[in-house]
Motif scaffolding. Sequence first.
Motif, short mmCIF file in Angstrom:
data_model
loop_
_atom_site.label_atom_id
_atom_site.label_comp_id
_atom_site.label_asym_id
_atom_site.label_seq_id
_atom_site.Cartn_x
_atom_site.Cartn_y
_atom_site.Cartn_z
N ILE A 1 0.87 -1.18 0.00
CA ILE A 1 0.00 0.00 0.00
C ILE A 1 0.91 1.23 0.00
N SER A 2 0.92 1.92 -1.13
CA SER A 2 1.89 3.01 -1.32
C SER A 2 1.76 4.09 -0.26
N SER A 3 0.53 4.44 0.12
CA SER A 3 0.33 5.53 1.06
C SER A 3 0.87 5.21 2.45
N LYS A 4 1.01 3.92 2.76
CA LYS A 4 1.50 3.54 4.08
C LYS A 4 2.98 3.15 4.05
N GLY A 5 3.49 2.84 2.85
CA GLY A 5 4.89 2.47 2.74
C GLY A 5 5.23 1.17 3.42
N ARG A 6 4.26 0.26 3.47
CA ARG A 6 4.48 -1.03 4.12
C ARG A 6 4.14 -2.16 3.17
N THR A 7 4.80 -3.29 3.38
CA THR A 7 4.51 -4.51 2.62
C THR A 7 3.76 -5.47 3.53
N PHE A 8 2.60 -5.91 3.09
CA PHE A 8 1.76 -6.82 3.87
C PHE A 8 1.95 -8.24 3.36
N LEU A 9 2.19 -9.16 4.30
CA LEU A 9 2.41 -10.57 3.97
C LEU A 9 1.12 -11.35 4.20
N TYR A 10 0.61 -12.00 3.13
CA TYR A 10 -0.61 -12.79 3.22
C TYR A 10 -0.34 -14.27 3.45
N GLY A 11 0.88 -14.70 3.16
CA GLY A 11 1.21 -16.11 3.31
C GLY A 11 2.24 -16.54 2.28
N ARG A 12 2.31 -17.83 2.07
CA ARG A 12 3.25 -18.40 1.10
C ARG A 12 2.50 -19.34 0.17
N SER A 13 2.87 -19.36 -1.09
CA SER A 13 2.34 -20.34 -2.02
C SER A 13 3.43 -21.37 -2.31
N PHE A 14 3.00 -22.62 -2.48
CA PHE A 14 3.96 -23.71 -2.69
C PHE A 14 3.71 -24.32 -4.06
N GLU A 15 3.93 -23.51 -5.09
CA GLU A 15 3.65 -23.93 -6.46
C GLU A 15 4.85 -24.61 -7.12
N SER A 16 6.04 -24.35 -6.61
CA SER A 16 7.25 -24.88 -7.26
C SER A 16 7.66 -26.19 -6.62
N PRO A 17 7.87 -27.24 -7.43
CA PRO A 17 8.34 -28.52 -6.89
C PRO A 17 9.83 -28.48 -6.63
N LEU A 18 10.30 -29.43 -5.88
CA LEU A 18 11.73 -29.60 -5.67
C LEU A 18 12.38 -30.07 -6.97
N GLU A 19 13.47 -29.40 -7.38
CA GLU A 19 14.21 -29.76 -8.58
C GLU A 19 15.70 -29.77 -8.28
N PHE A 20 16.39 -30.73 -8.85
CA PHE A 20 17.85 -30.77 -8.70
C PHE A 20 18.44 -31.58 -9.86
N ASN A 21 19.74 -31.44 -10.04
CA ASN A 21 20.44 -32.20 -11.07
C ASN A 21 21.11 -33.43 -10.47
N THR B 1 24.09 -35.89 -17.27
CA THR B 1 23.48 -35.05 -16.26
C THR B 1 21.98 -35.04 -16.54
N ALA B 2 21.18 -35.17 -15.49
CA ALA B 2 19.73 -35.27 -15.65
C ALA B 2 19.05 -34.30 -14.68
N LYS B 3 17.93 -33.76 -15.11
CA LYS B 3 17.13 -32.88 -14.26
C LYS B 3 16.05 -33.72 -13.58
N VAL B 4 16.00 -33.64 -12.26
CA VAL B 4 15.01 -34.37 -11.47
C VAL B 4 13.95 -33.38 -10.99
N THR B 5 12.68 -33.65 -11.31
CA THR B 5 11.57 -32.79 -10.89
C THR B 5 10.61 -33.62 -10.06
N CYS B 6 10.45 -33.23 -8.79
CA CYS B 6 9.60 -33.99 -7.86
C CYS B 6 8.14 -33.53 -7.97
N ASP B 7 7.25 -34.30 -7.34
CA ASP B 7 5.83 -33.97 -7.38
C ASP B 7 5.43 -32.98 -6.29
N SER B 8 6.39 -32.54 -5.48
CA SER B 8 6.12 -31.60 -4.39
C SER B 8 7.45 -30.97 -3.98
#
Length: 271
Positions: A46-66, A136-143
């Motif tokens: 909110i620009s007028s207050k100059g603060r960032t409000f945190l609503y939570g976290r989203s967990f859309e990205s799965p674990l990935e590694f090589n 080398t292989a990319k591993v993409t998990c389901d969570s």
Amino acid sequence: MGFIAKRFSFNRIPCEQFGLRIFDIDGNTNEATPFASTGKLQTDVISSKGRTFLYGRSFESPLEFNLVFGVDPSEILSMDEHLDRYEMNAIANWLAGHNTYHWLEIEQPDLEMIRYHCVISDLQPIQLSWLPWAFTAKVTCDSPYGYMFPKSFNYSCSGVSNIQLISRATINRLYYPKMKIQLNGSNTISIVNQSCGNSELKFSGLPQSYFLTISIDNDLSIIESSDDAYSNLYQYCNFNWFPLKKGMNKIRVTGNCILDFICEFPVDCGG
């Protein structure tokens, strides 16, 4: 940290079957990757207050590694024993020839009870002196997590039974296990987790059978019957899928049954 193991298996097939092992080669390394479990911050400004409000976290990205692996040096008798086209085709079919998730197991002490549910993509050969020796292989998990191996918790319940179940999940979110209920004459079964706000999974008006087994996947909202004569068990359920919290769970069971919890606890182990 990355992987320090030598061996791995995918889809229950060990790497030794193809004469392979895990290692670092020609600048390609099994380095640690960022934790996907931290999630993405959901914020607003909110620009007028100059603060960032945190609503939570989203967990859309799965674990990935090589994962970097290649010809086991102990299997090499001469420098001519690089991977040929037939061997590369067999390895590609083993790892990347699937359209569903499979289990990846890394054989090192801190992962001996943990595995990854994943798909493998971006399989790239690594060449030395123009000859293929590794991948080398990319591993993409389901969570964002790995999972402990399945463990069954069995309880014989009669009348009103109070049981305790310790969830070894390491995530700060509810875990929804698989369950089996073998009826023992009761037409009503109530399972209440007193540690999760008295969340209750209830079946009412069930056939009074001593042989019917109800299989429940609380995560996917699936109910299955062991008896084709009673194939539709959804009509008896209150659709309040049963959760477990991290740590101790105090559970009250009303009715006569044999109750099994089949748990593959999610763990925040990274890759």
